[in-house]
Design a protein around this motif. Structure first.
Motif, short mmCIF file in Angstrom:
data_model
loop_
_atom_site.label_atom_id
_atom_site.label_comp_id
_atom_site.label_asym_id
_atom_site.label_seq_id
_atom_site.Cartn_x
_atom_site.Cartn_y
_atom_site.Cartn_z
N ASP A 6 40.37 43.48 47.97
CA ASP A 6 40.74 41.88 48.43
C ASP A 6 41.27 41.15 48.16
O ASP A 6 41.49 39.84 47.22
N LEU A 7 39.85 40.60 47.52
CA LEU A 7 38.69 39.04 46.98
C LEU A 7 39.47 39.03 45.47
O LEU A 7 39.37 37.52 44.93
N ILE A 8 39.86 39.49 44.41
CA ILE A 8 40.30 39.56 43.63
C ILE A 8 41.74 40.32 43.22
O ILE A 8 41.82 40.97 44.14
N SER A 9 41.93 39.48 42.50
CA SER A 9 44.01 40.11 42.56
C SER A 9 43.49 41.85 41.75
O SER A 9 42.69 42.20 41.64
N ALA A 12 42.53 42.42 38.03
CA ALA A 12 41.42 42.14 37.95
C ALA A 12 39.91 43.18 38.79
O ALA A 12 39.47 43.22 37.77
N TYR A 13 40.86 43.32 39.42
CA TYR A 13 39.94 45.31 40.36
C TYR A 13 39.69 46.34 38.77
O TYR A 13 38.68 46.83 39.07
N LEU A 14 40.99 46.38 38.85
CA LEU A 14 40.92 47.36 37.99
C LEU A 14 40.32 47.69 37.14
O LEU A 14 40.00 48.34 36.50
N SER A 15 40.15 45.83 36.46
CA SER A 15 39.26 46.25 34.85
C SER A 15 38.16 45.69 35.33
O SER A 15 38.04 46.29 34.27
N VAL A 16 37.57 45.41 36.17
CA VAL A 16 36.28 45.61 36.50
C VAL A 16 36.29 47.36 37.12
O VAL A 16 35.01 47.09 36.36
N VAL A 17 36.54 47.55 37.98
CA VAL A 17 36.29 49.16 37.90
C VAL A 17 36.67 50.07 36.42
O VAL A 17 35.45 50.45 36.18
N GLY A 18 37.96 49.70 35.60
CA GLY A 18 37.58 50.22 33.61
C GLY A 18 35.59 49.19 33.30
O GLY A 18 35.59 50.83 32.41
N THR A 19 35.14 48.70 33.31
CA THR A 19 34.45 48.16 32.99
C THR A 19 33.24 48.59 33.19
O THR A 19 32.71 49.41 32.35
N VAL A 20 33.43 49.00 34.50
CA VAL A 20 32.31 49.89 35.09
C VAL A 20 32.67 51.36 34.41
O VAL A 20 31.28 51.96 34.14
N GLN A 21 33.05 52.04 34.91
CA GLN A 21 33.32 52.95 33.61
C GLN A 21 33.10 53.23 32.10
O GLN A 21 32.61 53.88 31.72
N LEU A 40 31.09 43.62 44.05
CA LEU A 40 31.40 42.73 44.89
C LEU A 40 31.32 42.10 46.79
O LEU A 40 31.17 40.91 47.06
N LYS A 41 30.68 43.30 47.51
CA LYS A 41 30.50 42.53 48.17
C LYS A 41 28.79 42.12 48.22
O LYS A 41 28.44 41.25 49.01
N PHE A 42 27.49 42.35 47.38
CA PHE A 42 26.97 41.91 46.94
C PHE A 42 27.05 40.47 46.59
O PHE A 42 25.90 39.53 47.56
N VAL A 43 27.89 40.27 45.99
CA VAL A 43 27.90 38.67 45.97
C VAL A 43 28.84 37.73 46.86
O VAL A 43 28.50 36.55 47.10
N GLU A 75 34.33 33.61 37.91
CA GLU A 75 34.58 32.07 38.24
C GLU A 75 35.33 32.18 39.86
O GLU A 75 34.34 30.98 40.74
N GLU A 76 35.94 32.39 39.97
CA GLU A 76 37.19 32.21 40.46
C GLU A 76 36.58 32.89 42.36
O GLU A 76 37.23 32.17 42.97
N LEU A 77 36.17 34.13 42.13
CA LEU A 77 35.51 34.69 43.09
C LEU A 77 34.24 33.51 43.67
O LEU A 77 34.56 33.35 45.06
N CYS A 78 33.48 33.62 42.98
CA CYS A 78 32.69 32.52 43.50
C CYS A 78 32.98 30.82 44.32
O CYS A 78 32.48 30.97 45.26
N ALA A 79 34.04 30.30 43.43
CA ALA A 79 34.30 29.43 43.99
C ALA A 79 35.66 29.81 44.97
O ALA A 79 35.66 29.22 46.68
N SER A 80 35.74 30.82 45.84
CA SER A 80 36.57 30.51 46.63
C SER A 80 35.75 31.35 47.83
O SER A 80 36.23 31.22 49.35
#
Length: 159
Positions: A6-9, A12-21, A40-43, A75-80
């Motif tokens: 829930d920390l990212i849209s 965006a979450y699905l896109s990051v998951v897709g990048t891992v895949q 995400l938890k690590f960040v 960037e937005e995650l870190c700012a939040s």
């Protein structure tokens, strides 16, 4: 417990998951989600514990790398979270502080998240899943790469 997805849209979450895949052909979507969640938890843990000596496991590092590739989202995650979490890559499984993963998991729990312990194996041990990342983290980009030394400076710098 904090739900890190829930920390990212959702997009965006699905896109990051897709990048891992994409980095790990044949990986199931559920595993890519688990890896993304731990990244995400690590960040979150790094941002909440700025003085802690933290590092991701090699598996979790793949989720962090995928997140970093989404620069605006990252960037937005870190700012939040209140601070930017920098990445200093390196790789040397022989230079490894075994307690660093314990400290990191403890910091994740202290930040209000649960830990998917199966994804936090040592770089020289058996992994639940093989990932593309061949990376650990050095304290800066100015000196020789010495990932996971003991003692280790914080996992990120303040600007």
């Amino acid at each position: 417990m904090l739900t890190v997805s829930d920390l990212i849209s959702p997009a965006a979450y699905l896109s990051v998951v897709g990048t891992v895949q994409d980095a790990n052909p044949g990986m199931a979507g559920g595993m890519a989600q688990r890896i993304t969640d731990e990244g995400l938890k690590f960040v979150v843990a790094c941002a909440k514990a700025p003085g802690a000596a933290l590092a991701p496991s090699r598996v979790v590092d793949d989720g962090w790398h995928a997140l970093i590739l989404h620069t605006k989202v990252y960037e937005e995650l870190c700012a939040s979270l209140g601070d930017f979490v920098h990445h200093y890559p390196g790789y040397d499984p022989d230079n490894y502080d075994p307690l660093i993963l314990v400290r990191t998991q403890d910091a994740i729990r202290a930040a209000g998240c649960d830990v998917d312990e199966e994804l936090w194996g040592a770089p020289t041990g058996e992994q639940l899943v093989t990932v593309a990342a061949q990376c650990q983290h050095s304290p800066s980009d100015t000196g020789p790469i010495k990932p996971m030394p003991t003692p280790r400076p914080p996992c990120r710098d303040k600007p």
